[in-house]
Design an enzyme around this catalytic site. Structure first.
Site, PDB file in Angstrom:
ATOM      1  N   GLY A  90       0.819  -1.198   0.000  1.00 32.95           N
ATOM      2  CA  GLY A  90       0.000   0.000   0.000  1.00 32.95           C
ATOM      3  C   GLY A  90       0.855   1.251   0.000  1.00 32.95           C
ATOM      4  CG  LEU A  91       2.013   3.333   2.938  1.00 32.92           C
ATOM      5  CD1 LEU A  91       3.333   3.297   3.662  1.00 32.92           C
ATOM      6  CD2 LEU A  91       1.152   4.424   3.521  1.00 32.92           C
ATOM      7  CB  CYS A  92       1.103   3.148  -4.074  1.00 32.64           C
ATOM      8  SG  CYS A  92      -0.020   1.784  -3.945  1.00 32.64           S
ATOM      9  N   GLY A  93      -1.003   5.921  -2.829  1.00 31.70           N
ATOM     10  CA  GLY A  93      -2.020   6.827  -3.341  1.00 31.70           C
ATOM     11  C   GLY A  93      -3.202   6.070  -3.884  1.00 31.70           C
TER      12      GLY A  93
END
Lengths: 437, 133
Positions: A141-144
């Site tokens: 995750g953490l990819c917008g």
């Protein structure tokens, strides 16, 4: 400790009720860290300003630390993603000779023999009843909005196909997509595929095998590929390509049948221009081979040869989709982490301002109180009373002392209320008493 | 007159230099290619490619593809290629056993097709390692 004794020794007489200029009604809990003394128990002290300021300061300090750590993490993630984008681009470039040569060969072979009447399983166009969708998502995750965008596109495509009355099955690639579809039992999922972080031809092989067998066993009549196309470092599009059946020219087609092959492809190089990261595009043009190729003799049946070529093409298409998806994911993560870092910096700034304001307010308060205490001292006759002077009710008294190195003032108001003004962070020290009751 | 061999996979270029002779496994058997071979195009099976440099033979495991032999230019396009020297014998043997077990367990046309392919690949890798030693 000595103060507690004093407190117990004095019984406040509520008769005299006038206060001096030092209205010291603050009723501080003298030693906040100590058990409340018996006398003060009968007079419940309200939450005093000093301990609450102290805890607020501490909380602010902790928050600032947390934000600082978070900012370090997001910045590191951004740099890592930036480095990986370059590697992903290099992988795409490395795959180019293969793709180019393949298309060339396919073209040549098509020219050399009229293959319209040859039956090749992979190009078989059947009436479409079932469609397989290969959905490529990311692993972390953490990819917008990257994963969400592709999953939304997949959902809308499934809805479209259902409206057309076509059955639909899914092959989900990537941990995020797998988790999403695990929670959705209404979608028919054929298999979940998870690979290592970097897309290699081995993973493409796994997906290709799956798709291959599905198509050949006639379980599905059409296979579509959903991935994110890398447009630029800040923009990427989820697209749908038809994977199977392949057109005999070996071109990949869009859902509407338009060719979206690699002939007019751009690829990106991550470079630095004036110290800032920038992206340069190089247009790749198909080199038309000027020197004529010899007339190849086919060792096997042309059908066999095409049979061997088309899976290669399938493989390279899937691999290219995987690589582009990966590059888009990295670019999205870079952007998201960059935004997060900027936000963290802003938050830290505003928190620091609040912290400083609190700190200054506290110091001012301390100064005021000490000055007030000194005033009281000077008002009550200048010199401190001697040791044997008896305490006279009705007169406010201030007794100076030292607690460690810090001064404190013990103020006895006329009603017998006693308050101690000591600076924070020093409590429980046994100090020298200059005056006495 | 030397042959120029180019082995390409979707990932990278595995081999791009001159050789003296190669032996290629195709669907219709093995063919040896010497300089000035007639131009042919052939499908490459899952098998071993033998390369001769001077007097030394190298093996490479190829996972199926296509080969085009032109004017002393050989282009081999394969899904995956591994040099024999890069394969770990232990690991290759284990992969072979796993593939065999999977084939025994396979049910349904699809699984059998996939299991067969995996088995052939594993077997090729083991052969590539053994051929050197």
């Amino acid at each position: 400790m000595f103060c507690v004794n004093l407190l117990t020794g004095i019984v406040p007489k509520p008769s005299v009720n006038h206060f001096d200029s030092i209205s010291f009604k603050s009723q501080l809990n003298p030693f906040p860290l100590f058990d409340p003394s018996p006398s003060s128990r009968s007079h419940p002290s309200p939450s005093s300003p000093l301990p609450s300021i102290q805890s607020k300061l501490r909380k602010l300090r902790e928050r600032i630390e947390t934000v600082k750590n978070t900012q370090k993490v997001t910045e590191a993630m951004k740099l890592v993603a930036a480095a990986k984008v370059r590697r992903a681009q290099e992988a795409v470039i490395n795959g180019r000779p293969f793709a180019e040569t393949l298309v060339e060969v396919l073209f040549d072979i098509n020219e050399q023999c009229q293959l319209d009447d040859v039956e090749i399983p992979l190009t078989a166009v059947r009436p479409v009843k079932r469609v397989a969708l290969v959905v490529i998502t990311g692993d972390r995750g953490l990819c917008g909005g990257f994963n969400n965008a592709i999953l939304k596109k997949a959902d809308s495509r499934i809805a479209e196909l259902k409206k057309l009355g076509l059955d639909c099955t899914l092959i989900s690639v990537g941990k995020k997509g797998n988790a999403y579809y695990h929670r959705r039992p209404n979608v028919n999922v054929d298999s979940f595929i998870e690979g290592e972080s970097f897309p290699t031809s081995k993973e493409a092989q796994v997906i290709a095998d799956d798709v291959f067998s599905l198509f050949l066993c006639e379980e599905v009549d059409k296979v579509e590929l959903l991935y994110t196309k890398f447009v630029s470092l800040i923009k990427s599009n989820p697209v749908i390509h038809t994977l199977l059946p392949l057109s005999s020219k070996g071109e990949a087609c869009d859902v509407n049948g338009k060719s979206v092959d690699a002939s007019e492809d751009e690829f990106f190089r991550l470079t630095t221009k004036e110290g800032k990261l920038s992206v340069e595009r190089d247009r790749m043009t198909m080199r038309k081979n000027a020197n004529f190729l010899p007339n190849y003799q086919f060792e096997q049946d042309p059908a066999h040869i095409l049979d061997a070529l088309l899976p290669l093409y399938l493989n390279s298409q899937i691999l290219r989709a995987l690589q582009e998806s990966y590059a888009s994911e990295l670019a999205a993560r870079m952007n998201a982490m960059s935004n997060a870092t900027d936000n963290a910096l802003e938050l830290k700034k505003s928190l620091s301002i609040a912290y400083n304001r609190e700190r200054q307010a506290k110091i001012t308060g301390e100064i005021l109180e000490i000055v007030a205490g000194a005033e009281a001292l000077s008002q009550s006759g200048g010199s401190s009373p001697t040791r044997n002077q008896r305490f006279i009710w009705g007169r406010p008294k201030a007794i100076r002392g030292y607690c460690g190195i810090r001064p404190f003032v013990l103020i006895i108001a006329s009603s017998g209320w006693m308050g101690v003004q000591i600076p924070l962070e020093t409590s429980g020290f046994v100090g020298r008493l200059e005056g006495a009751v | 007159m030397t042959l120029n061999l180019c082995v390409l996979t979707p990932n990278r270029i595995v081999w791009d230099s001159e050789v003296k002779e190669i032996i290629l496994s195709t669907n219709s058997g093995q063919i040896g290619v010497l300089p000035n071979h007639a131009p042919i195009a052939t499908a490459v099976d899952i098998g071993i490619l033998r390369i001769r440099l001077k007097d030394q033979w190298l093996t490479m495991a190829l996972m199926g593809g296509f080969a085009r032999i032109g004017n002393n230019e050989i282009t081999v396009l394969v899904n995956d290629a591994e040099r024999g020297s890069d394969i770990d014998p232990q690991e290759a043997q284990e992969t072979l056993e796993i593939a065999e077990a999977n084939l025994r367990k396979a049910e349904g046309k699809r699984q059998i097709i996939e299991a067969n392919l995996a088995l052939r690949r594993a077997r090729t890798r083991v052969e590539a390692v053994n051929a050197i030693s």
